[in-house]
Design an enzyme around this catalytic site. Structure first.
Site, PDB file in Angstrom:
ATOM      1  N   ARG A 149     -30.686 -21.444 -32.375  1.00 22.90           N
ATOM      2  CA  ARG A 149     -29.670 -20.686 -32.206  1.00 22.90           C
ATOM      3  C   ARG A 149     -29.293 -19.854 -33.630  1.00 22.90           C
ATOM      4  O   ARG A 149     -28.627 -20.471 -34.307  1.00 22.90           O
ATOM      5  CB  ARG A 149     -28.396 -20.922 -31.225  1.00 22.90           C
ATOM      6  N   SER A 172     -27.180 -18.726 -19.066  1.00 23.43           N
ATOM      7  CA  SER A 172     -25.532 -19.185 -19.062  1.00 23.43           C
ATOM      8  C   SER A 172     -24.919 -18.832 -17.997  1.00 23.43           C
ATOM      9  O   SER A 172     -24.980 -17.309 -17.590  1.00 23.43           O
ATOM     10  CB  SER A 172     -25.260 -18.777 -20.532  1.00 23.43           C
ATOM     11  N   LYS A 227     -18.720 -21.847 -30.465  1.00 21.90           N
ATOM     12  CA  LYS A 227     -18.829 -20.683 -29.165  1.00 21.90           C
ATOM     13  C   LYS A 227     -17.524 -19.726 -29.008  1.00 21.90           C
ATOM     14  O   LYS A 227     -16.762 -20.624 -28.252  1.00 21.90           O
ATOM     15  CB  LYS A 227     -19.666 -21.098 -28.151  1.00 21.90           C
TER      16      LYS A 227
END
Length: 212
Positions: A43, A113, A142
């Site tokens: 990521r 998600s 996040k």
């Protein structure tokens, strides 16, 4: 915990160079695999496409060495160019239903998600290989959180779908057993391994906690 046969990856590392806090992220990834990580997602939210691809190709050399699937977060072009095992997307990325219609992604892993319960009823959930329950607990890695699911929310989702559930969000050794008990098939970790002084030991301890 019995391993889910349709997604047999109980310990899932989500890694970025930034989350490794100055350590070589490639070394962290390799150590985590040696400790028991089953699948890795790269990521890199702030990287250019070229930089992301370069990192993906370097990381894939390591994951291929150990036969570990490499998933790319949100970037279909990097996924294809690097020849990765799959992609993980959220609500603001390419839809799983669109990806699945493309030749490359017909038989690749697609993760999706879940931020709202009504997503469980849509076509994207149907075509995805696993659902990321994001986040179980809020976390600094996040910041665009929609729903903090908690253990009760995770249990509710478990009661509504048979899809493999990947729990992410402040997952660590202290809450691993409770998250599995609440219905997760897989634990996705960031800081608990990336930020650990000894990533191999951290991965080993988490894996043992999952498989108890």
């Amino acid at each position: 915990m019995p391993v889910n046969s349709s997604f047999p990856y109980p310990l899932y590392l989500v890694i970025s160079e930034k989350d490794c806090l100055g350590k070589d992220f490639l070394k962290v990834a390799e150590k985590s695999i040696l400790g028991g990580v089953d699948i890795i997602q790269l990521r890199e939210k702030d990287a250019s496409t070229g930089e992301f691809l370069y990192k993906a190709l370097k990381l894939k050399e390591i994951t291929d060495k150990y036969n570990i699937p490499l998933i790319i977060n949100d970037h279909s072009e990097v996924t294809v160019e690097a020849g990765c095992a799959g992609i993980h997307v959220g609500n603001h990325d390419a839809a799983p239903s669109v990806l699945r219609s493309q030749q490359y992604f017909k038989d690749k892993i697609i993760g999706y998600s879940i931020e709202y319960l009504n997503q469980l009823e849509n076509e994207n959930t149907e075509v995805s290989d696993y659902l990321g329950i994001s986040p179980v607990f809020s976390t600094d890695t996040k910041k665009d959180t929609i729903t903090e699911w908690g253990l009760d929310g995770l249990s509710r989702i478990r009661s509504l779908t048979t899809k493999p559930l990947v729990a992410i969000g402040n997952v660590n050794f202290s809450n691993a057993a409770a998250i599995i008990k609440a219905g997760a098939d897989t634990l996705a970790v960031v800081s608990a391994i990336c930020g650990a002084e000894n990533p191999e030991k951290a991965a080993y301890e988490l894996k043992n906690e999952i498989l108890k």
